[in-house]
Design a protein around this motif. Sequence first.
Motif, PDB file in Angstrom:
ATOM      1  N   GLU A 177      -5.495   1.974  -1.136  1.00 27.29           N
ATOM      2  CA  GLU A 177      -6.468   1.235  -0.318  1.00 27.29           C
ATOM      3  C   GLU A 177      -7.079   0.092  -1.142  1.00 27.29           C
ATOM      4  O   GLU A 177      -8.279   0.031  -1.382  1.00 27.29           O
ATOM      5  N   TRP A 178      -6.214  -0.799  -1.607  1.00 24.64           N
ATOM      6  CA  TRP A 178      -6.645  -2.008  -2.311  1.00 24.64           C
ATOM      7  C   TRP A 178      -7.675  -1.665  -3.397  1.00 24.64           C
ATOM      8  O   TRP A 178      -7.455  -0.747  -4.173  1.00 24.64           O
ATOM      9  N   PHE A 221      -6.841   7.319   4.715  1.00 22.25           N
ATOM     10  CA  PHE A 221      -6.713   6.775   6.070  1.00 22.25           C
ATOM     11  C   PHE A 221      -5.529   7.378   6.822  1.00 22.25           C
ATOM     12  O   PHE A 221      -5.318   7.050   7.988  1.00 22.25           O
ATOM     13  N   GLN A 234       0.805  -1.222   0.000  1.00 25.52           N
ATOM     14  CA  GLN A 234       0.000   0.000   0.000  1.00 25.52           C
ATOM     15  C   GLN A 234       0.835   1.268   0.000  1.00 25.52           C
ATOM     16  O   GLN A 234       0.324   2.348  -0.308  1.00 25.52           O
ATOM     17  N   GLU A 287      -4.588  -2.378  14.196  1.00 28.17           N
ATOM     18  CA  GLU A 287      -5.172  -1.395  13.262  1.00 28.17           C
ATOM     19  C   GLU A 287      -6.468  -0.855  13.856  1.00 28.17           C
ATOM     20  O   GLU A 287      -7.239  -1.598  14.460  1.00 28.17           O
ATOM     21  N   HIS A 314       0.927  -9.441   4.343  1.00 27.42           N
ATOM     22  CA  HIS A 314      -0.186  -8.493   4.402  1.00 27.42           C
ATOM     23  C   HIS A 314      -0.869  -8.462   3.034  1.00 27.42           C
ATOM     24  O   HIS A 314      -0.589  -7.596   2.207  1.00 27.42           O
ATOM     25  N   PHE A 315      -1.666  -9.449   2.768  1.00 26.17           N
ATOM     26  CA  PHE A 315      -2.511  -9.599   1.579  1.00 26.17           C
ATOM     27  C   PHE A 315      -1.767  -9.926   0.279  1.00 26.17           C
ATOM     28  O   PHE A 315      -2.294 -10.623  -0.562  1.00 26.17           O
ATOM     29  N   ASN A 320      -1.703 -10.923   8.195  1.00 28.26           N
ATOM     30  CA  ASN A 320      -2.683  -9.875   8.432  1.00 28.26           C
ATOM     31  C   ASN A 320      -4.066 -10.353   8.020  1.00 28.26           C
ATOM     32  O   ASN A 320      -4.268 -10.823   6.899  1.00 28.26           O
ATOM     33  N   GLU A 321      -5.003 -10.237   8.916  1.00 29.70           N
ATOM     34  CA  GLU A 321      -6.432 -10.453   8.638  1.00 29.70           C
ATOM     35  C   GLU A 321      -6.694 -11.658   7.747  1.00 29.70           C
ATOM     36  O   GLU A 321      -7.231 -11.525   6.633  1.00 29.70           O
ATOM     37  N   TRP A 324      -4.309   2.873  12.007  1.00 24.30           N
ATOM     38  CA  TRP A 324      -4.239   2.699  10.566  1.00 24.30           C
ATOM     39  C   TRP A 324      -4.712   3.994   9.936  1.00 24.30           C
ATOM     40  O   TRP A 324      -5.868   4.314  10.048  1.00 24.30           O
ATOM     41  N   HIS A 363      -8.817  -9.242  12.180  1.00 27.61           N
ATOM     42  CA  HIS A 363      -9.917  -8.289  11.921  1.00 27.61           C
ATOM     43  C   HIS A 363     -11.165  -8.793  12.620  1.00 27.61           C
ATOM     44  O   HIS A 363     -11.650  -9.888  12.347  1.00 27.61           O
ATOM     45  N   TRP A 413     -18.687   3.274   6.142  1.00 22.79           N
ATOM     46  CA  TRP A 413     -18.599   2.373   7.296  1.00 22.79           C
ATOM     47  C   TRP A 413     -19.136   3.098   8.517  1.00 22.79           C
ATOM     48  O   TRP A 413     -18.860   4.286   8.726  1.00 22.79           O
ATOM     49  N   TYR A 454     -12.585  -1.933  12.875  1.00 17.81           N
ATOM     50  CA  TYR A 454     -13.095  -0.825  12.056  1.00 17.81           C
ATOM     51  C   TYR A 454     -14.563  -0.529  12.301  1.00 17.81           C
ATOM     52  O   TYR A 454     -14.994   0.610  12.122  1.00 17.81           O
TER      53      TYR A 454
END
Length: 495
Positions: free
Chosen positions: A433-434, A442, A48, A388, A148-149, A198-199, A426, A263, A363, A328
């Motif tokens: 942001e993906w 953010f 990111q 995060e 991380h993803f 991550n998540e 975060w 998450h 959100w 979140y």
Amino acid sequence: MKYHASLLSAAALSLLAGCSDTPSSPGDVTQVTFPDGMLWGSATAGMQIEKGLAATDWAIFSNESGNIQGGGKPDDGPDALAHVDADVGSMVDAGFNAYRFSIEMSRLYPTRESFDADIPIAAGVAAYDEVLAALKKQGIRPMVTLHHFSWPDYLSDPSKRKDPQGWEREDIVPVFTEWCRRAAKRWGDEVDLWVTVNEPNVEANVGYLAGVFPPGVLDVERAAAVMRAQVQAHARCYDAVHAEDQKDADGDGETASVGIAHHQRVYEPADPASEDDLAAAERSRYVWNLWIMESIVRGKVDDDFDGVPEKDDPMLAGRADFYGLNYYGPSRVDSRGLKFKYIGVVPAQYDVQNGRPKTDLGWDIYPEGFGIVLDEATAYGLPIYITENGLADEKDVNRERFVAEHLFELGKARARGADVRGYLHWSLIDNFEWAAGYCPRFGLLRVDYDDPKRTRTPTKAVSLLRDLAASNTLDRALIDALPAYQDKPFTCAGF
Ligand code: FCB
């Protein structure tokens, strides 16, 4: 569907029973405190914020048209590796003593040949050496994420999405374990805090159910296979990091401390009076919040996700030294939605009409939910790091109140027994942001994307966090003096 009552936190039980004495009850708490030695800081991820990660699934995915809102590419971002000193300087200015970031496998091993021969790219090693040296110089503790993803493209290639990808691959557990071993060997002297994955739940959900992350498919069997593999890979990675990292880098008496960044959401029934909605919400909570921690902390194997473990696995149990919590907000669960094997209905997260203020992504802003998930985490008896927590806030109108209210809930959760040792916001800087591209902002530091130098400017929450880090105290009166939330002050489509 049966769920063990022992899996339910006191907070969730009281919610299900319709009891009003939840962590969100207004009480007369006027001040909360944070522990001595609390880690204060921010979090990022390589894909990111760094340029030049071309040999990745995310690079392929973002080159396919229509996958990223606005068509942004990872390389258009804040170019963090070219701003190491300035960014670490900003952490110092913010009074931070910790920073979570990822070390990207593809920067070291961009080809399968380089991975198999263990010939890392020297410039890649040097880049992360530089980050760690800059942090060390300023006394900022690193927390390193190993996945991380994003995957190297030889492990995940969304242009071949029908083939097994990433966590689905037959060789993924040994390959990931070897990656963890090498990273811990190379950087164990500088790093004590390690996040393996991550998540995991988000990667499975968004990649294989929502289809908006690589590989971009909708296939519940594949999502379930991913989650089963993630807990195996995590456990072996945990063991590998402990085997290699024998040095107490920060002098706290411990060598490596290893966990995941999990998450966790509050799953709310669409209609609290509906038994079906309550059951559907509880099922979501089990699958997304509890299943992974039940595996890696308690060794429970529940391959069909029905809440009744088939067996205990000692090779999974006890594989978390801390509980990394990413929070979140809440999701709404409506039992009338489309139902999937294993997971039930998919919860709704965006623009749910419930009167709560929304971030730029739609959100919910729901600080009380932080208390609920913190109580869930507390039940596992581990030290907790907030790995995060944050919001998209382009106009910089909500972040201060968001941070203060969430930290107030965190303080109240501590008073109820949560062993929270750190808060990593975060994110440090605006970033890629993906699937939502560059619309969501953010960052605690705003990045000027029109400026080739990618100038950073602190947002208002920076000085708030600096004061909190200095005093380890937060007064309710400070929150009351902040401006009210603006509801969805800017629009980024949800993803
Ligand atoms: C989390 C991710 C992080 C970032 C934030 C907004 O789910 O871990 O990379 O995208 O959401």
